[in-house]
Design an enzyme around this catalytic site. Structure first.
Site, PDB file in Angstrom:
ATOM      1  N   ARG A  40      -7.654  -0.851  -4.883  1.00  0.00           N
ATOM      2  CA  ARG A  40      -7.993   0.042  -5.999  1.00  0.00           C
ATOM      3  C   ARG A  40      -7.494  -0.518  -7.330  1.00  0.00           C
ATOM      4  O   ARG A  40      -8.136  -0.352  -8.360  1.00  0.00           O
ATOM      5  CB  ARG A  40      -7.425   1.435  -5.730  1.00  0.00           C
ATOM      6  CG  ARG A  40      -8.232   2.202  -4.684  1.00  0.00           C
ATOM      7  CD  ARG A  40      -7.532   3.467  -4.215  1.00  0.00           C
ATOM      8  NE  ARG A  40      -6.480   3.164  -3.257  1.00  0.00           N
ATOM      9  CZ  ARG A  40      -5.346   3.839  -3.155  1.00  0.00           C
ATOM     10  NH1 ARG A  40      -5.101   4.848  -3.962  1.00  0.00           N
ATOM     11  NH2 ARG A  40      -4.429   3.504  -2.254  1.00  0.00           N
ATOM     12  N   HIS A  81      -0.111   7.267   3.393  1.00  0.00           N
ATOM     13  CA  HIS A  81      -0.837   6.354   2.504  1.00  0.00           C
ATOM     14  C   HIS A  81      -2.317   6.707   2.594  1.00  0.00           C
ATOM     15  O   HIS A  81      -2.851   6.865   3.689  1.00  0.00           O
ATOM     16  CB  HIS A  81      -0.597   4.911   2.958  1.00  0.00           C
ATOM     17  CG  HIS A  81      -1.036   3.883   1.968  1.00  0.00           C
ATOM     18  ND1 HIS A  81      -2.358   3.650   1.692  1.00  0.00           N
ATOM     19  CD2 HIS A  81      -0.334   3.035   1.190  1.00  0.00           C
ATOM     20  CE1 HIS A  81      -2.439   2.687   0.779  1.00  0.00           C
ATOM     21  NE2 HIS A  81      -1.227   2.304   0.460  1.00  0.00           N
TER      22      HIS A  81
END
Lengths: 247, 603
Positions: B256, B236
């Site tokens: 994000r 990740h």
């Protein structure tokens, strides 16, 4: 490197003692890191529960210097290290071994609370419509990570051992989440009064203070539930109505 | 005859995260008796760590979304080595599974018109993730747990499974031990479902808890099942990097999705520098367009921060290697900047990302509403796992089923964020349904007492030695080696070195010593976990050596390009008759025309 001493409860269900361990401290460490380091260095059989290490699973509850906290979210730079840091299991439940408490009672209690019962779907697509404003307060309760720190500090459980009669703040929050769920049609007020012992809570708010998720347990969950019980059972007008209904 | 306590059920589910719980609910709903074995307490499984949401093409926030788009996004993200049938079932069934959760009491965030709200995530063309702030996994597990406890499922908490028991070819139960007293137990079952999650603990920097030791992978492998796609590990892109004790803890992609951007030490938004060809026409070229996308403009394309995880992780590595990283070896993830765009930014951030706010405030002493976070890649998820039949989730061993992260196929070479939670409920349900059918059609098998005795004896060996290796040290050394040699950037020689290293670690693991007694002894548990970690680490290394190309979560420095030849098969690993690990190629069956058309249509 700086060293610190941790005084940790070692022992089983019957007998235990506090044992001192020294370990090195580095920047940003939390209490759980210290326990892990001690496990790896000098006490491989030291029992503690943990999972996420990020305050999301509620496994590593303990009493650190007597304060109920999550070990994974308690930074060492927030507690004095010039004297031994005591770590003990939560005390409202029987100890199993070292830092592990037997919290199985909580799982039994939850089963006794009537489950979610939604109304029939009423939107065209076979689901429901709910506005964000209507779910905000339930979402607050559903943040609960079941760390049982609120149960631990509740004097009704901790000091008076009313486990048979009182479900404790965690499950009052759980009941509130169900009762205030916009879709739920079940009525738990009678149970709250009779089986769940809501009357025992005298609103000292200790539970709210220790909640790592900052759920406003007393004000937002317990007091509104108490009001529902009062409205339902102690409102003179309603009592009268019920009296006649019974006939 | 062994005299261990024996528990009998029609179906035993091993693992009580999202997939295990969903499987148990389905099986018990089908009228069979179900036992659910949890390694920890109920409701603590790693599913609680899932933050961003569950992907389901319900089209609430953009009515152009449907299963076809979701299917093609999943295949594209997985670089077309996915099991297309699983990707199809997943895309088609996820919306119903999400709505079902709502009918069981889940409280998702809402759209303005009162439906389940969906958020943007990497690799998903439209806003698709049903979510609850940034604690969607908790909502999922609690909903299933609270629904499941009224279903008559027998839950066995803090029980660890040591091996699967077989009668001939068929799995008929498992040998386990309960943690409190360290006593062995036998679980007899007509069908067994593995739902044990991931393998993150094979690596030093990981978002996984102590439980992610590849138990199901190893149990299945030892029972003769095949593992596939083990070379594909998801790193990740955004784990915490500072302070050291929190290194690896996940920072949700939701940051994000809500407008967070990545910058290097020069302040440059570096994700615009490298956009893969097959995502060029879906990705914005200006910062302004990227912002419009995250704020819901349907005509805007997504910002490059929301490219797939494998790509973002590599871009971060590139910046760090080039000396443009943050002080602690990461890059900056900035959500605070949105104050330039919206009025009540700090409140908005706290509302949308409450647990991220608290995580940084408490663990790193940093306020994400004012200051950028330092982030870097962390081992998060394994795409590989037990090879299963797409429709039934049955493994290659009769009576053994698998669902969730420990099963493989749906994700191919890279998983899209949000596809994991939906995978759990779609295939958890299917596993439960088909295990129940299997249990109804088959009786209990006959236990092999000699095999049970042997496994039990082996488990107790760490207590019987007179001194030996510390299991924590072996685990630590394994993690260091896997991180260094079979990590994000791989090359042949280092991986061969890792295989040799694994041999050495195996012999050390056979010499562990644990002090104390069998009561709740984490040292003993760590010693027992080593076998599982070694099996999965070897599988990862062997498959990664063979795949001489770069694809998704597997990146080879010595073969940086994608090779179409390698798109034709998956690597499978199986225990050979001699006991060694055998690798073979399994051709990917040709996609039926109607799915090919979907891929073509979606571009």
């Amino acid at each position: 490197m700086k060293k610190a001493t941790f005084s940790i409860r070692r022992g089983g269900r019957e007998t235990a003692e506090m044992v001192d361990y020294q370990t090195e401290i580095s920047e940003g460490m939390v209490v759980l890191d210290a326990v892990h380091q001690i496990q790896a260095e000098s006490a491989p059989d030291l029992a503690c529960r943990w999972n996420c290490k990020a305050g999301k699973c509620g496994s590593c509850s303990a009493e650190i210097n007597g304060m109920p906290k999550l070990m994974c979210m308690t930074r060492l730079d927030t507690i004095p290290l010039d004297q031994p840091v005591t770590i003990e299991p939560i005390r409202a439940f029987p100890p199993i071994k070292d830092l592990i408490a037997d919290v199985s009672w909580n799982y039994e209690v939850k089963k006794r609370i009537k489950k979610f019962k939604p109304r029939a779907p009423d939107a065209e697509d076979g689901t429901w419509r709910m506005s964000q404003e209507d779910v905000d307060r339930v979402q607050e309760f559903r943040k609960c990570i079941e760390c049982f720190l609120c149960q631990d500090v509740c004097h009704v459980l901790r000091d008076h051992n009313k486990h048979e009669e009182f479900i404790g703040p965690r499950f009052l929050v759980y009941a509130a989440a169900l009762e205030m769920h916009p879709l739920d049609t079940e009525d738990r007020t009678g149970d709250l009064k009779d089986m769940h012992g809501i009357g025992y809570c005298n609103i000292t708010k200790c539970c709210t203070k220790v909640c790592p998720e900052h759920i406003t347990i007393t004000d937002n969950a317990i007091i509104p539930l108490k009001e529902r019980v009062v409205d339902e059972y102690y409102d003179p007008l309603k009592r009268l109505v019920r009296l006649f209904r019974k006939k | 005859m062994t005299d261990y306590p024996t528990f009998e059920h029609d179906v035993i589910v091993i693992g009580a995260g999202g997939a295990g719980l969903r499987a148990a609910i389905e099986a018990s709903g089908a009228g069979v008796s179900v036992g659910l074995i949890c390694k920890s307490l109920l409701g603590k499984a790693h599913t609680v760590m899932a933050e961003g949401g569950m992907a389901a093409a319900m089209g609430h926030n953009d009515d152009r979304d449907n299963w076809k788009v979701h299917f093609s996004d999943t295949m594209r993200g997985g670089q077309y080595v996915n099991n297309w049938r699983m990707a199809e079932l997943h895309a088609k069934e996820a919306p119903d599974r999400v709505r079902e959760l709502e009918s069981w009491g889940a409280v998702f965030d809402r759209t303005k018109d009162g439906r389940i709200n969906q958020r943007n995530f990497g690799g998903h063309r439209y806003p698709r993730l049903a979510h609850v702030g940034d604690r969607t996994g908790l909502e999922l597990i609690r909903t299933l747990q609270d629904h499941g406890i009224h279903q008559g499922i027998e839950v066995y908490m803090e029980v660890t499974v040591l091996s699967l028991l077989k009668d001939g070819d068929r799995v008929i139960g498992c040998l386990a031990y309960e943690r409190e007293h360290g006593r062995f137990r036998i679980y007899k079952a007509k069908a067994v479902i593995l739902a044990t999650g991931g393998i993150g603990r094979a690596y030093k920097i990981t978002s996984n808890s102590w439980e992610g030791t590849g138990d199901g992978h190893a149990l299945a492998y030892d029972a003769g099942a095949e593992l596939i796609d083990m070379e594909f590990i998801q790193f990740h892109p955004t784990g915490m990097v500072w302070p050291p004790s929190v290194r690896g803890i996940l920072v949700t992609e939701g940051v994000r999705g809500e407008g967070g951007i990545l910058r290097n030490s020069e302040g440059k938004r570096f994700m615009f520098d490298d956009i893969p060809d097959n995502y060029k026409d879906q990705t914005s070229d200006t910062e302004e367009e990227g912002w419009r996308y995250v704020t819901g403009d349907k005509n805007a394309r997504r910002p490059p921060e929301l490219l797939t995880r494998d790509h973002v992780a590599r871009c971060i590595m590139r910046e760090v290697k080039a000396g443009r990283g943050s002080p602690h070896g990461g890059v900056y993830l900035d959500i605070a900047w949105i104050k330039e765009k919206i009025k009540d930014a700090p409140e908005h951030i706290k509302k949308k990302l409450p647990s991220m706010y608290h995580q940084f405030k408490q663990l790193a002493n940093l306020d994400i509403t004012t200051t950028p976070m330092e982030v870097g890649p962390t081992t998060h998820y394994v795409m590989g796992g037990i090879r299963v039949n797409a429709d039934t989730q049955e493994s290659t061993v009769p009576g053994l089923f698998a669902a969730g992260e420990c099963a493989a196929g749906i994700n191919g070479a890279n998983r899209l964020g949000g596809n994991s939670l939906s995978d759990l409920i779609v295939f958890g349900k299917r596993a439960g349904e088909h295990a129940a059918i299997f249990a109804k059609e088959n009786g209990h098998g006959t236990l092999d007492n000699a095999a049970i005795e042997q496994a039990a004896k082996a488990a107790l060996e760490p207590f019987e030695r007179d001194g030996g290796e510390n299991p924590y040290t072996i685990q630590h050394d394994l993690q260091e080696m896997m991180q260094a040699n079979v990590g994000i950037v791989r090359q042949h020689d280092e991986m061969v070195e890792a295989l040799n290293g694994l041999d050495a670690l195996k012999s050390r693991a056979a010499r562990t010593f644990v002090p104390g007694n069998i009561d709740f002894n984490p040292g003993w548990h760590t010693a027992l976990d080593l076998h599982n970690l070694l099996v999965v680490s070897e599988a990862i290394a062997r498959a990664a050596i063979e795949r001489k190309e770069s694809r998704g979560g597997h990146f080879r420095e010595d073969f940086p390009g994608k090779d179409p030849e390698f798109a034709k098969f998956n690597y499978s690993l199986k225990k050979s008759e001699g006991g060694g690990m055998e690798i073979s190629k399994i051709p990917i069956p040709e996609m039926p025309d109607y799915l090919k058309e979907v891929i073509e249509e979606m571009g």
